[in-house]
Write an enzyme that holds these catalytic residues in place. Structure first.
Site, PDB file in Angstrom:
ATOM      1  N   ARG A 102     -18.230  15.986  93.963  1.00  0.00           N
ATOM      2  CA  ARG A 102     -19.121  15.328  93.015  1.00  0.00           C
ATOM      3  C   ARG A 102     -19.017  15.918  91.616  1.00  0.00           C
ATOM      4  O   ARG A 102     -19.591  15.375  90.670  1.00  0.00           O
ATOM      5  CB  ARG A 102     -20.561  15.440  93.527  1.00  0.00           C
ATOM      6  CG  ARG A 102     -20.781  14.807  94.890  1.00  0.00           C
ATOM      7  CD  ARG A 102     -21.996  15.380  95.599  1.00  0.00           C
ATOM      8  NE  ARG A 102     -23.228  15.035  94.954  1.00  0.00           N
ATOM      9  CZ  ARG A 102     -24.006  14.005  95.320  1.00  0.00           C
ATOM     10  NH1 ARG A 102     -23.644  13.237  96.320  1.00  0.00           N
ATOM     11  NH2 ARG A 102     -25.126  13.759  94.695  1.00  0.00           N
ATOM     12  N   LYS A 158     -42.065  18.159 106.861  1.00  0.00           N
ATOM     13  CA  LYS A 158     -40.763  18.269 107.509  1.00  0.00           C
ATOM     14  C   LYS A 158     -40.951  18.944 108.871  1.00  0.00           C
ATOM     15  O   LYS A 158     -41.596  19.984 108.974  1.00  0.00           O
ATOM     16  CB  LYS A 158     -39.805  19.084 106.636  1.00  0.00           C
ATOM     17  CG  LYS A 158     -38.347  18.727 106.818  1.00  0.00           C
ATOM     18  CD  LYS A 158     -37.487  19.292 105.696  1.00  0.00           C
ATOM     19  CE  LYS A 158     -36.056  18.751 105.803  1.00  0.00           C
ATOM     20  NZ  LYS A 158     -35.193  19.254 104.725  1.00  0.00           N
ATOM     21  N   GLU A 178     -24.691  19.171  91.803  1.00  0.00           N
ATOM     22  CA  GLU A 178     -23.420  19.880  91.713  1.00  0.00           C
ATOM     23  C   GLU A 178     -22.785  19.773  90.328  1.00  0.00           C
ATOM     24  O   GLU A 178     -22.187  20.747  89.839  1.00  0.00           O
ATOM     25  CB  GLU A 178     -22.448  19.362  92.781  1.00  0.00           C
ATOM     26  CG  GLU A 178     -22.822  19.710  94.208  1.00  0.00           C
ATOM     27  CD  GLU A 178     -23.851  18.781  94.819  1.00  0.00           C
ATOM     28  OE1 GLU A 178     -24.291  19.059  95.955  1.00  0.00           O
ATOM     29  OE2 GLU A 178     -24.229  17.771  94.161  1.00  0.00           O
TER      30      GLU A 178
END
Length: 627
Positions: free
Chosen positions: A400, A285, A372
């Site tokens: 969600r 990353k 979630e």
């Protein structure tokens, strides 16, 4: 004269097929320079996009898009995709009002397959496209790019199960960089780490099998034994790496995600298979920009920054802390006085202000990963066990887990606090991230009480009240700098369902919620200059509503509600319902977000466009009075 870049002559993915691997590597560097230059002015998702450049170039080199489909999970890694699909000239408008979206957006380009923005949905979309292709008798290739953090989400697991069963050809590129926004957690991450460390397993396994089946003197006797030993060898060498293959999905050994030649070679092989395949790609990353490599969490989503140092150009004033930081400090203080408080986040420890809590109370902090539904279900178990869970989550992501909120937490009336960050318009991330709906989906739930603090002091009071009062609570607060009021030395216990009048007036009553209170006060000042005397009420509670204050408002010439969420099903309609219940008859005006999705842009510009700044509120009220 500047030397022309390869990037300047790439107008579509078809142009990539004309480039050698060496030229594609040069192009990758040019793309990184463009991403860094533009995002230093606009801000954006820098680290994730820098890490995925070679994956995107290799995929587009091997596919025939838009006929073939390249699907992104979340989409915050898709900047290189935008640059090679004809959007170079517009790239400088990234994430700005009226400019390019920071995520894939079908209305923006035929190369963008679906409106990415939330994690873990790409595999379901990919399988749906593959099934549609099969039903239509098509031959197009379907490729989904998903990160290792998003793969841990429940929806991705559900899709993997279905993909293994369906056995239709599609390719999953697993971008494994060990990061989501915060560093990844969980057993799956350990599983992938083991795979990363065992790149020779497939070669060893296949070599053993080749020897056993080579036709030697013992080959016939050992043929069946060899097939069994092949499976045993897999388990012996890398017993935890076979999850995908056991689901029926061919899985490659981990490969270097920054080696374009190897990526293209591997893609060519798996695209030719007659079933689902997963390419395990290891990337870094922030690759190509040292500040992002050193601090990928900071550069996940960053404001405009100085390229040389990586430092944000404009920092918030120390006099106006963010709502998020105020919440984090208030929760930490509450936890020091109540050992039952447990903080939960879904892969957003820093983003939700929980860094200090996690450091001071590591045993009372849970990062559930990008999951979630699980986080909210977990909270119910903690509450059943006598703890006081506080779930810190962005409004757009709590959507969600509505079912878990309703069934697991509100139905048994548990002591759970939903700290809903980024409520209302959130700015440059656009329609997939605006917190437009939480007033609707929290108010509709029985047993749920909803607080909308108007400033940072009110947020401190709201959190204290929710923890002390018990039962399921939702507290919503916006992104960014707070109002600059003095924080209380000791939090207050708010009276349930009681508003506070912060400006008296007899012509109009403005019932405002959350961050709209300061805008309503500004509107009242403007109305006073026009000879209109406006009362401003900080409603505090979106549920239960203050019936007395609503009835009092009905005695003026106009009852106005102002909210930072959608009007359809929102708290303004709740006020109208309360008026009807009480038999109050008065002219009304509901102001909020209309029945449409809101584009990206600065929050102030968006609120102005929606008529939710002081000028817009005042103009709407004056027009209604004259109407």
């Amino acid at each position: 004269m500047n030397e022309k870049r390869i990037l300047d002559i790439v107008s579509s993915p078809a142009d990539l097929k004309l480039l050698s691997n060496e030229e594609l590597s040069i192009l990758a560097q040019e793309i990184r320079e463009e991403i860094i230059t533009v995002t230093s002015d606009t801000g954006g998702h820098v680290a994730s996009s820098l890490g995925a450049v070679e994956i995107i170039l290799a995929a587009h080199s091997m596919l025939d898009c838009p006929r073939d489909k390249l699907i992104f999970d979340v989409g915050h890694q898709a900047y290189a995709h935008k640059l090679v699909t004809g959007r170079l000239e517009e790239f400088g408008t990234l994430r700005t009002y009226g400019g390019l979206s920071g995520f894939p957006k079908p209305g923006e380009s035929p190369y963008d397959v679906h409106p990415s923005g939330h994690a873990s949905d790409s595999l379901s979309v990919a399988l749906g496209l593959a099934e549609a292709r099969d039903l239509a008798g098509g031959t197009e290739k379907i490729v989904a790019v998903i990160g290792d953090a998003a793969l841990a989400g429940g929806m991705a697991f559900e899709a993997l199960n279905n993909i293994g069963q369906a056995q239709t050809p599609l390719v999953i590129i697993l971008n494994d960089n060990e990061m989501s926004i915060s560093r990844n957690v969980g057993a799956l991450m350990k599983h992938l780490g083991y795979m990363r460390a065992s790149t020779q397993y497939r070669q060893t396994r296949d070599s053993v099998q080749e020897v056993l089946e080579s036709g030697g003197p013992f080959s016939n006797a050992l043929a069946k034994f060899g097939r069994n030993m092949k499976e045993s060898m897999k388990q012996f060498i890398i017993p935890r790496s076979m999850m995908f293959e056991q689901l029926g999905i061919l899985c490659t050994a981990p490969i270097d995600g920054h080696d374009i030649g190897l990526l293209k070679e591997t893609l060519a092989a798996v695209l030719a298979t007659d079933g689902p395949a997963l390419i395990h790609v290891v990337t870094r990353k922030g690759a190509g920009y040292e500040p992002a490599v050193r601090n990928p969490e900071k550069f996940h989503g960053i404001a405009p920054f100085d390229i040389a140092t990586g430092e944000v150009k404009k920092k918030p004033s120390a006099a106006s802390p963010s709502y998020t930081s105020v919440f984090g400090k208030a929760l930490l203080e509450e936890a020091r006085h109540d050992e039952r408080i447990v903080a939960i986040t879904a892969a957003m420890q820093g983003g939700t202000g929980l860094d200090a809590f996690a450091k001071e109370f590591p045993d009372r902090f849970v990062d559930a990963g990008i999951a979630e539904e699980h986080a909210v279900g977990l909270a119910s178990g903690l509450a059943l066990g006598g703890q006081k869970p506080v779930i810190a989550v962005y409004s757009t992501f709590l959507q969600r887990a509505i079912d878990q909120m309703i069934i697991n937490n509100a139905l048994p009336n548990l002591d759970v606090v939903f700290a809903i960050d980024r409520a209302g318009v959130v700015g440059e991330d656009g329609p997939t991230h605006h917190g437009m709906f939480d007033l609707v989906y929290t108010r509709m739930v029985p047993n749920m009480r909803v607080l909308a603090p108007s400033d940072e002091a009110e947020l401190v009071h709201a959190l204290h009240t929710a923890l002390a009062m018990g039962g399921p609570f939702a507290i919503r607060y916006p992104r960014g700098a707070a109002e600059g009021v003095e924080l209380p030395e000791e939090p207050l216990m708010l009276e349930e369902g009681k508003a506070r009048v912060i400006r008296e007036g007899s012509d109009v009553a403005i019932l405002a919620f959350g961050r709209m209170v300061s805008r309503a006060l500004g509107a009242a000042d403007l109305l006073a200059e026009r000879g209109i005397d406006a009362r401003v009420v900080d409603m505090r509670w979106a549920k239960p509503l203050d019936a007395d204050e609503i009835a009092r408002a009905a005695d003026t010439k106009l009852v106005v509600t102002v909210e930072g969420g959608v009007l359809a099903g929102g708290v303004g309609e709740g006020v109208l319902g309360e008026m009807a219940r009480m038999g109050c008859i008065a002219p009304t005006l509901n102001l909020g977000i209309p029945d449409r999705y809101i584009q990206q842009g600065g929050s102030n510009a968006l609120l102005h466009d929606l008529g939710l700044d002081p000028e817009g509120i005042a103009d709407s009220i004056e027009k209604r009075l004259q109407g």
